[in-house]
Write a protein that holds these residues in place. Sequence first.
Motif, short mmCIF file in Angstrom:
data_model
loop_
_atom_site.label_atom_id
_atom_site.label_comp_id
_atom_site.label_asym_id
_atom_site.label_seq_id
_atom_site.Cartn_x
_atom_site.Cartn_y
_atom_site.Cartn_z
N MET A 76 5.35 -6.02 2.84
CA MET A 76 4.16 -5.77 2.08
C MET A 76 3.15 -6.85 2.44
N SER A 77 1.92 -6.45 2.70
CA SER A 77 0.88 -7.41 3.05
C SER A 77 -0.14 -7.52 1.92
N ASN A 78 -0.41 -8.75 1.52
CA ASN A 78 -1.43 -9.04 0.52
C ASN A 78 -2.25 -10.26 0.95
N ASP A 79 -2.39 -10.45 2.27
CA ASP A 79 -3.20 -11.56 2.77
C ASP A 79 -4.64 -11.38 2.30
N THR A 80 -5.17 -12.38 1.65
CA THR A 80 -6.53 -12.42 1.08
C THR A 80 -6.82 -11.25 0.13
N GLY A 81 -5.80 -10.57 -0.33
CA GLY A 81 -5.97 -9.44 -1.24
C GLY A 81 -5.62 -9.82 -2.67
N GLU A 82 -5.69 -8.82 -3.57
CA GLU A 82 -5.36 -9.03 -4.97
C GLU A 82 -4.46 -7.91 -5.47
N ILE A 83 -3.43 -8.29 -6.19
CA ILE A 83 -2.62 -7.34 -6.95
C ILE A 83 -2.81 -7.74 -8.41
N LEU A 84 -3.45 -6.86 -9.18
CA LEU A 84 -3.79 -7.17 -10.56
C LEU A 84 -3.10 -6.20 -11.51
N HIS A 85 -2.51 -6.73 -12.56
CA HIS A 85 -1.84 -5.93 -13.59
C HIS A 85 -2.50 -6.24 -14.92
N ALA A 86 -3.20 -5.24 -15.46
CA ALA A 86 -3.95 -5.46 -16.70
C ALA A 86 -3.12 -5.18 -17.95
#
Length: 72
Positions: A1-11
């Motif tokens: 899984m790639s999240n380089d410079t990304g965001e995973i947000l859980h509200a």
Amino acid sequence: MSNDTGEILHAGKGRLNIESQKLQGTSGAIQSNGDLSLQLGSGVLNKATTVGQNISIIVDKDLSHQSGQLIQ
């Protein structure tokens, strides 16, 4: 899984579960308003921000978190 410079947000208020054999998240963000669970084969979270009310990290091989932030 790639999240380089990304965001995973859980509200939500529940638990964010992420399972991956390899998580590449350099300079990325993983944030949960509730609990956060990471189950990884290996991971690179250098310069990354990891946020959760309660954080559980299980890694089978190796985890690099150089210059990263882990915030509870």
